[in-house]
Each structure stands twice: as structure tokens, then as C-alpha cells.
Design a protein around this motif. Structure first.
Motif, PDB file in Angstrom:
ATOM      1  N   SER B   7      27.064  40.196  40.813  1.00 42.89           N
ATOM      2  CA  SER B   7      26.394  41.461  40.509  1.00 42.89           C
ATOM      3  C   SER B   7      26.996  42.202  39.333  1.00 42.89           C
ATOM      4  N   SER B   8      28.302  42.095  39.126  1.00 37.53           N
ATOM      5  CA  SER B   8      28.935  42.823  38.032  1.00 37.53           C
ATOM      6  C   SER B   8      29.954  41.915  37.342  1.00 37.53           C
ATOM      7  N   ARG B   9      30.126  42.060  36.044  1.00 40.53           N
ATOM      8  CA  ARG B   9      31.212  41.366  35.347  1.00 40.53           C
ATOM      9  C   ARG B   9      32.505  42.165  35.414  1.00 40.53           C
ATOM     10  N   TYR B  10      32.369  43.490  35.354  1.00 36.29           N
ATOM     11  CA  TYR B  10      33.528  44.379  35.417  1.00 36.29           C
ATOM     12  C   TYR B  10      33.222  45.523  36.384  1.00 36.29           C
ATOM     13  N   LEU B  11      34.259  45.897  37.127  1.00 41.24           N
ATOM     14  CA  LEU B  11      34.082  46.966  38.113  1.00 41.24           C
ATOM     15  C   LEU B  11      35.393  47.739  38.192  1.00 41.24           C
ATOM     16  N   VAL B  12      35.290  49.071  38.178  1.00 47.34           N
ATOM     17  CA  VAL B  12      36.473  49.922  38.336  1.00 47.34           C
ATOM     18  C   VAL B  12      36.241  50.822  39.539  1.00 47.34           C
ATOM     19  N   LYS B  13      37.168  50.776  40.491  1.00 52.13           N
ATOM     20  CA  LYS B  13      37.046  51.572  41.705  1.00 52.13           C
ATOM     21  C   LYS B  13      38.343  52.304  41.974  1.00 52.13           C
ATOM     22  N   ARG B  14      38.264  53.281  42.849  1.00 54.26           N
ATOM     23  CA  ARG B  14      39.444  54.051  43.212  1.00 54.26           C
ATOM     24  C   ARG B  14      39.987  53.579  44.562  1.00 54.26           C
ATOM     25  N   THR B  15      41.272  53.754  44.738  1.00 51.12           N
ATOM     26  CA  THR B  15      41.926  53.410  46.004  1.00 51.12           C
ATOM     27  C   THR B  15      41.203  54.086  47.166  1.00 51.12           C
ATOM     28  N   GLY B  16      40.936  53.303  48.210  1.00 55.90           N
ATOM     29  CA  GLY B  16      40.281  53.824  49.395  1.00 55.90           C
ATOM     30  C   GLY B  16      38.768  53.682  49.395  1.00 55.90           C
ATOM     31  N   GLU B  17      38.177  53.374  48.254  1.00 53.08           N
ATOM     32  CA  GLU B  17      36.722  53.207  48.193  1.00 53.08           C
ATOM     33  C   GLU B  17      36.311  51.909  48.882  1.00 53.08           C
ATOM     34  N   LYS B  18      35.093  51.881  49.368  1.00 52.12           N
ATOM     35  CA  LYS B  18      34.490  50.653  49.899  1.00 52.12           C
ATOM     36  C   LYS B  18      33.777  49.964  48.747  1.00 52.12           C
ATOM     37  N   VAL B  19      34.061  48.692  48.585  1.00 47.83           N
ATOM     38  CA  VAL B  19      33.551  47.952  47.436  1.00 47.83           C
ATOM     39  C   VAL B  19      32.718  46.767  47.906  1.00 47.83           C
ATOM     40  N   PHE B  20      31.587  46.587  47.292  1.00 52.81           N
ATOM     41  CA  PHE B  20      30.701  45.458  47.598  1.00 52.81           C
ATOM     42  C   PHE B  20      30.574  44.577  46.359  1.00 52.81           C
ATOM     43  N   LEU B  21      30.869  43.304  46.530  1.00 50.46           N
ATOM     44  CA  LEU B  21      30.645  42.322  45.474  1.00 50.46           C
ATOM     45  C   LEU B  21      29.559  41.375  45.968  1.00 50.46           C
ATOM     46  N   GLU B  22      28.531  41.223  45.148  1.00 55.72           N
ATOM     47  CA  GLU B  22      27.381  40.419  45.548  1.00 55.72           C
ATOM     48  C   GLU B  22      27.333  39.119  44.760  1.00 55.72           C
ATOM     49  N   CYS B  23      26.884  38.077  45.441  1.00 57.52           N
ATOM     50  CA  CYS B  23      26.747  36.766  44.824  1.00 57.52           C
ATOM     51  C   CYS B  23      25.421  36.157  45.264  1.00 57.52           C
ATOM     52  N   ARG B 110      35.571  41.032  37.392  1.00 55.28           N
ATOM     53  CA  ARG B 110      36.933  41.552  37.237  1.00 55.28           C
ATOM     54  C   ARG B 110      36.984  42.950  37.825  1.00 55.28           C
ATOM     55  N   LEU B 111      37.689  43.073  38.932  1.00 57.42           N
ATOM     56  CA  LEU B 111      37.790  44.333  39.661  1.00 57.42           C
ATOM     57  C   LEU B 111      39.130  44.989  39.367  1.00 57.42           C
ATOM     58  N   THR B 112      39.060  46.255  38.987  1.00 62.17           N
ATOM     59  CA  THR B 112      40.268  47.061  38.808  1.00 62.17           C
ATOM     60  C   THR B 112      40.232  48.199  39.821  1.00 62.17           C
ATOM     61  N   VAL B 113      41.293  48.322  40.604  1.00 64.47           N
ATOM     62  CA  VAL B 113      41.400  49.404  41.579  1.00 64.47           C
ATOM     63  C   VAL B 113      42.485  50.357  41.106  1.00 64.47           C
ATOM     64  N   LEU B 114      42.067  51.595  40.871  1.00 62.73           N
ATOM     65  CA  LEU B 114      43.016  52.591  40.330  1.00 62.73           C
ATOM     66  C   LEU B 114      43.625  53.442  41.436  1.00 62.73           C
TER      67      LEU B 114
END
Lengths: 112, 114
Positions: B7-23, B110-114
């Protein structure tokens, strides 16, 4: 757990030369050994596999050798081309298992 | 041409967020896989599925869950993202059974969690 690993993290090869990428494994129960190629910005792509009852298998410009005595396999690429620049992973799989166990990878750079 | 899309090539999320990666795969494959790729560690299997609604833990399932409601779609869920989940995530699929060693991979997220 047991792991699959590569001897060298990087390999620099002159265009036109043959490349040899090595991999050591430790799981004696592995039945299949597989090589994948990952180009920059892409997912890994299957190259070739070999079953444990074989010691050599050839594909197009590639040969995989398996030495079960020393738990070693290698991927040989003939007449290396710029398009062969990539990260190469070896992987292993036990019989009747879905899972592949990957090594850390070797980055191959082809010099013009 | 066979295809696995993420679903995404790059994703930036914050600590504690719920993250969905789709394939999604268009090859009618029964088996689907989620890996994470980190430098020097190769690919490590998080979860896999060999059929709709079926899932099996891989080598590093902690902090992740998955969902496979349809054959073509396999979702990876990070219930509460943490910085150590910053990584490249790869989805793959393969045909039915355990005899096929060829897995088809998507381009990765590529997921980055800040």
C-alpha cells in the motif's frame, strides 16, 4: 536458532569476470537451498534453488554448488554484467515447511 | 506480469500509533508472508498465511498481528508502534503447499516510527 549466513558482506567484481558468492549454513535438516537477488528499490527475486540430494545445478549464467560435508553453498555468476549489481541472499528451507530462513546478504558491485 | 503490491512505499508514524500495512497479490496464491529487512540481518519472517483466515507465527511475531480475510490480501498490523519497529517491511506470496521455493516479493514499505 540455527542460521544461514554469508561469508562476505560485500563483493566488487570487474565487468566480464566471474563472480562467486559464498554462504554457510548450520541447519542439517535443511532440504532446499535458494538464492535470491535484490536490486535497489525492489523486493528480492528468486534466482535458483538446489535440493540437498544434489551438489550442482545450473541456470542461465548462474551455477549453484552445494557441499553438505562442510555446510557450504555458493552462487557463481558467469561473465558478470552491470545488471548483476545487487544484494544476493541465500536461504534455506526444511522439507514440508513453508518458511525460508535468509542469510544476511552479500552486496555485489560490478565495476565497469 | 505477476504482481505483489504494497500500500505504501514510505510511511512515517508516531510511537503508540496503530499501523496497517497492506499487501495484495494478483497471482491467486495461497501462501502469503510478511518479512522485515534490517541491515546485516537479512530478511526475518514475522507471520505467514497458507490459506484465507489462517495464520502462523514466524520467527519474530512479537508486537505484530496479521489478517487474511481474502485470498489476495494479507495485512500486517502494528498494534502500538515502537521505534524498534522502524524497518523495511516486505510482503511475499507463493503457490500452494510447501514444495515451491519461489516467493514473489512486493517492493517493500519503509516504515519510520518516531
Amino acid at each position: 536458532g540455527e542460521s544461514v549466513g554469508l561469508h562476505l558482506p560485500t563483493l566488487s567484481v570487474q565487468e566480464g569476470d566471474n563472480s562467486i558468492i559464498n554462504c554457510a549454513y548450520s541447519n542439517s535438516a535443511s532440504d532446499y537451498f535458494i538464492w535470491y537477488k535484490q536490486e535497489s528499490g525492489k523486493g528480492p527475486q528468486f534466482i535458483i534453488d538446489i535440493r540437498s540430494n544434489m551438489d550442482k545445478r545450473q541456470g542461465q549464467r548462474v551455477t549453484v554448488l552445494l557441499n553438505k560435508t562442510v555446510k557450504h553453498l555458493s552462487l557463481q555468476i558467469a561473465a558478470t554484467q552491470p545488471g548483476d549489481s545487487a544484494v544476493y541472499f541465500c536461504a534455506e528451507k526444511e522439507v514440508d515447511d513453508y518458511k525460508l530462513s535468509f542469510g544476511a546478504g552479500t552486496t555485489v558491485t560490478v565495476r565497469a | 506480469d505477476v504482481k505483489v503490491t504494497q500500500s505504501s512505499r514510505y510511511l512515517v508514524k508516531r510511537t503508540g500509533e496503530k499501523v496497517f500495512l497492506e499487501c495484495v497479490q494478483d497471482m491467486d496464491h495461497e501462501n502469503m508472508f510478511w518479512y522485515r529487512q534490517d541491515p546485516g540481518l537479512g530478511l526475518r519472517l514475522i507471520y505467514f498465511s497458507y490459506d484465507v483466515k489462517m495464520k502462523e507465527k514466524g520467527d519474530i511475531p512479537e508486537g505484530y498481528s496479521v489478517s487474511r480475510e481474502k485470498k489476495e490480501r494479507f495485512s500486517l498490523i502494528l498494534e502500538s508502534a515502537s521505534t524498534n519497529q522502524t524497518s523495511m517491511y516486505l510482503c511475499a506470496s507463493s503457490s500452494a503447499g510447501t514444495g515451491n521455493n519461489e516467493q514473489f516479493f512486493g517492493p517493500g514499505t519503509r516504515l519510520t516510527v518516531l
